[in-house]
Design a protein around this motif. Sequence first.
Motif, PDB file in Angstrom:
ATOM      1  N   MET A   1       0.862  -1.199   0.000  1.00 37.31           N
ATOM      2  CA  MET A   1       0.000   0.000   0.000  1.00 37.31           C
ATOM      3  C   MET A   1       0.892   1.240   0.000  1.00 37.31           C
ATOM      4  N   THR A   2       0.570   2.208  -0.817  1.00 33.30           N
ATOM      5  CA  THR A   2       1.337   3.441  -0.846  1.00 33.30           C
ATOM      6  C   THR A   2       0.770   4.433   0.143  1.00 33.30           C
ATOM      7  N   ALA A   3       1.567   5.485   0.432  1.00 33.48           N
ATOM      8  CA  ALA A   3       1.109   6.501   1.368  1.00 33.48           C
ATOM      9  C   ALA A   3      -0.111   7.222   0.814  1.00 33.48           C
ATOM     10  N   GLN A   4      -0.893   7.789   1.737  1.00 37.61           N
ATOM     11  CA  GLN A   4      -2.126   8.476   1.357  1.00 37.61           C
ATOM     12  C   GLN A   4      -1.829   9.556   0.326  1.00 37.61           C
ATOM     13  N   GLY A   5      -2.653   9.588  -0.737  1.00 35.57           N
ATOM     14  CA  GLY A   5      -2.536  10.638  -1.719  1.00 35.57           C
ATOM     15  C   GLY A   5      -1.496  10.396  -2.775  1.00 35.57           C
ATOM     16  N   THR A   6      -0.820   9.237  -2.796  1.00 34.42           N
ATOM     17  CA  THR A   6       0.184   8.961  -3.800  1.00 34.42           C
ATOM     18  C   THR A   6      -0.329   7.907  -4.756  1.00 34.42           C
ATOM     19  N   GLU A   7       0.432   7.668  -5.808  1.00 36.61           N
ATOM     20  CA  GLU A   7       0.000   6.717  -6.817  1.00 36.61           C
ATOM     21  C   GLU A   7       0.805   5.438  -6.706  1.00 36.61           C
ATOM     22  N   ALA A   8       0.663   4.570  -7.686  1.00 37.44           N
ATOM     23  CA  ALA A   8       1.282   3.253  -7.612  1.00 37.44           C
ATOM     24  C   ALA A   8       2.794   3.351  -7.560  1.00 37.44           C
ATOM     25  N   PRO A   9       3.475   2.458  -6.809  1.00 37.27           N
ATOM     26  CA  PRO A   9       4.925   2.497  -6.712  1.00 37.27           C
ATOM     27  C   PRO A   9       5.565   2.337  -8.077  1.00 37.27           C
ATOM     28  N   GLY A  10       6.650   3.101  -8.277  1.00 32.32           N
ATOM     29  CA  GLY A  10       7.386   2.979  -9.515  1.00 32.32           C
ATOM     30  C   GLY A  10       6.832   3.798 -10.659  1.00 32.32           C
ATOM     31  N   ARG A  11       5.716   4.525 -10.445  1.00 28.36           N
ATOM     32  CA  ARG A  11       5.177   5.346 -11.518  1.00 28.36           C
ATOM     33  C   ARG A  11       6.201   6.397 -11.913  1.00 28.36           C
ATOM     34  N   ILE A  12       6.417   6.570 -13.217  1.00 26.62           N
ATOM     35  CA  ILE A  12       7.392   7.530 -13.700  1.00 26.62           C
ATOM     36  C   ILE A  12       6.689   8.569 -14.562  1.00 26.62           C
ATOM     37  N   ASP A  13       6.879   9.829 -14.254  1.00 26.44           N
ATOM     38  CA  ASP A  13       6.358  10.918 -15.053  1.00 26.44           C
ATOM     39  C   ASP A  13       7.556  11.565 -15.738  1.00 26.44           C
ATOM     40  N   ASP A  14       7.312  12.250 -16.836  1.00 27.21           N
ATOM     41  CA  ASP A  14       8.411  12.881 -17.546  1.00 27.21           C
ATOM     42  C   ASP A  14       9.190  13.843 -16.664  1.00 27.21           C
ATOM     43  N   SER A  15       8.492  14.651 -15.887  1.00 24.37           N
ATOM     44  CA  SER A  15       9.200  15.643 -15.095  1.00 24.37           C
ATOM     45  C   SER A  15       8.616  15.885 -13.710  1.00 24.37           C
ATOM     46  N   ARG A  16       7.436  15.386 -13.431  1.00 26.42           N
ATOM     47  CA  ARG A  16       6.829  15.662 -12.129  1.00 26.42           C
ATOM     48  C   ARG A  16       5.829  14.580 -11.759  1.00 26.42           C
ATOM     49  N   ALA A  17       5.483  14.550 -10.496  1.00 24.88           N
ATOM     50  CA  ALA A  17       4.524  13.572  -9.992  1.00 24.88           C
ATOM     51  C   ALA A  17       3.541  14.267  -9.068  1.00 24.88           C
ATOM     52  N   PRO A  18       2.260  13.930  -9.156  1.00 23.36           N
ATOM     53  CA  PRO A  18       1.269  14.540  -8.266  1.00 23.36           C
ATOM     54  C   PRO A  18       1.421  14.040  -6.841  1.00 23.36           C
ATOM     55  N   VAL A  19       1.190  14.935  -5.911  1.00 23.71           N
ATOM     56  CA  VAL A  19       1.223  14.600  -4.487  1.00 23.71           C
ATOM     57  C   VAL A  19       0.043  15.289  -3.816  1.00 23.71           C
ATOM     58  N   ALA A  20      -0.778  14.541  -3.104  1.00 21.38           N
ATOM     59  CA  ALA A  20      -1.874  15.130  -2.333  1.00 21.38           C
ATOM     60  C   ALA A  20      -1.432  15.254  -0.884  1.00 21.38           C
ATOM     61  N   LEU A  21      -1.580  16.430  -0.330  1.00 22.09           N
ATOM     62  CA  LEU A  21      -1.162  16.671   1.044  1.00 22.09           C
ATOM     63  C   LEU A  21      -2.229  17.476   1.762  1.00 22.09           C
ATOM     64  N   HIS A  22      -2.924  16.825   2.689  1.00 22.12           N
ATOM     65  CA  HIS A  22      -3.913  17.504   3.532  1.00 22.12           C
ATOM     66  C   HIS A  22      -4.930  18.264   2.683  1.00 22.12           C
ATOM     67  N   GLY A  23      -5.354  17.655   1.589  1.00 26.64           N
ATOM     68  CA  GLY A  23      -6.374  18.246   0.739  1.00 26.64           C
ATOM     69  C   GLY A  23      -5.860  19.148  -0.362  1.00 26.64           C
ATOM     70  N   ALA A  24      -4.549  19.383  -0.422  1.00 27.22           N
ATOM     71  CA  ALA A  24      -3.969  20.245  -1.457  1.00 27.22           C
ATOM     72  C   ALA A  24      -3.354  19.380  -2.552  1.00 27.22           C
ATOM     73  N   ALA A  25      -3.594  19.738  -3.804  1.00 30.04           N
ATOM     74  CA  ALA A  25      -3.052  19.012  -4.958  1.00 30.04           C
ATOM     75  C   ALA A  25      -1.738  19.660  -5.372  1.00 30.04           C
ATOM     76  N   LEU A  26      -0.642  18.987  -5.069  1.00 29.98           N
ATOM     77  CA  LEU A  26       0.704  19.500  -5.316  1.00 29.98           C
ATOM     78  C   LEU A  26       1.378  18.695  -6.414  1.00 29.98           C
ATOM     79  N   ALA A  27       2.544  19.144  -6.834  1.00 24.46           N
ATOM     80  CA  ALA A  27       3.330  18.402  -7.818  1.00 24.46           C
ATOM     81  C   ALA A  27       4.790  18.490  -7.435  1.00 24.46           C
ATOM     82  N   ALA A  28       5.437  17.324  -7.342  1.00 26.43           N
ATOM     83  CA  ALA A  28       6.875  17.252  -7.099  1.00 26.43           C
ATOM     84  C   ALA A  28       7.583  17.288  -8.445  1.00 26.43           C
ATOM     85  N   ASP A  29       8.439  18.277  -8.633  1.00 24.37           N
ATOM     86  CA  ASP A  29       9.137  18.460  -9.899  1.00 24.37           C
ATOM     87  C   ASP A  29      10.526  17.844  -9.828  1.00 24.37           C
TER      88      ASP A  29
END
Length: 242
Positions: A1-29
Motif C-alpha cells: 500500500m502506498t502513502a495516502q494521496g500517492t499513486e502506484a509504486p514505480g510510476r514515472i512521469d516525464d518531469s513531475r509527480a502529483p502529491v496530495a497533502l492535507h487536501g492540497a493538490a501538489l506536484a513534485a518536480d
Amino acid sequence: MTAQGTEAPGRIDDSRAPVALHGAALAADASGALLWPAEGVLAVADLHLEKGSAFAARGRMLPPYDTRATLERLAALVDREKPARVLCLGDSFHDRRAGARMESADAERLRALTAAVTDWVWITGNHDPDPPEGLGGRSVAEFRLGPLVFRHEAQPGAVGELSGHLHPAAALALGGRRVRDRCFVTDGAKLVLPAFGSFTGGLNVLNPAIAGLLAPRFDALLTVRGRIHRFPRDRLSPDRGG
C-alpha cells in the motif's frame, strides 16, 4: 500500500509527480521544487548559497560556482513556471555572512529574480536566521496558506506540513544497479523537500532523523535523470555500511 494521496509504486512521469497533502493538490518536480498550481506557489528548500565560499574561508577549496549554478537553475524554473509566489524553506544562505561574500553579478541576478515574482518569501532556517538584506523578498519564520504550513524544520505530529532541512535522499536497486539520489519524502500528512542547492548532500530517508518523523508507511519520490520515480518505503535500502 502506498502513502495516502500517492499513486502506484514505480510510476514515472516525464518531469513531475502529483502529491496530495492535507487536501492540497501538489506536484513534485524533478528539479527538486514543489509546485502548488492552484495557488501559484513554487517552493524550494536549502539553497545554501555561498557554501563554496564558506568552505574556502576555512581552507577547503571547492569550485566557487555553487551560487551561480543554483541561481541559474532557480531562474530557469521561475521563468518556466511563472509562479505568483516563491517560498524558500530556509537555509537559503549558508551562513550570516553569505550576502557579503556573494559576487556582485550573482547578487544582481538574485535581486532581479526576487523582483520578478510578486511575493518572494525567505523562510528562516538554522543557517540563516537573519537572511541578508538588500536582495529582495521578505523574511518570515513560517508561512501558512490554506491547509498547509511551510517551515524549515519538520515538527513531530504536524499535519499539512512542508519542510526542508534534512536533505532527504533515497537508495534502492533499480534496473540491476544501485541508485541513490535526492528525493521528496511524504507520508500523506507531511512532505520533506530535497535540498535544491548545488553543493548539498543528502541524508538517507531510512535514517531515524527522517523516518522517525513520518508514519511507518511513506513514499520517496526519487529524482533521476529528469524524471520522478515513486517508491514505497519497503523498496528502499539503507546506505552501504549504514
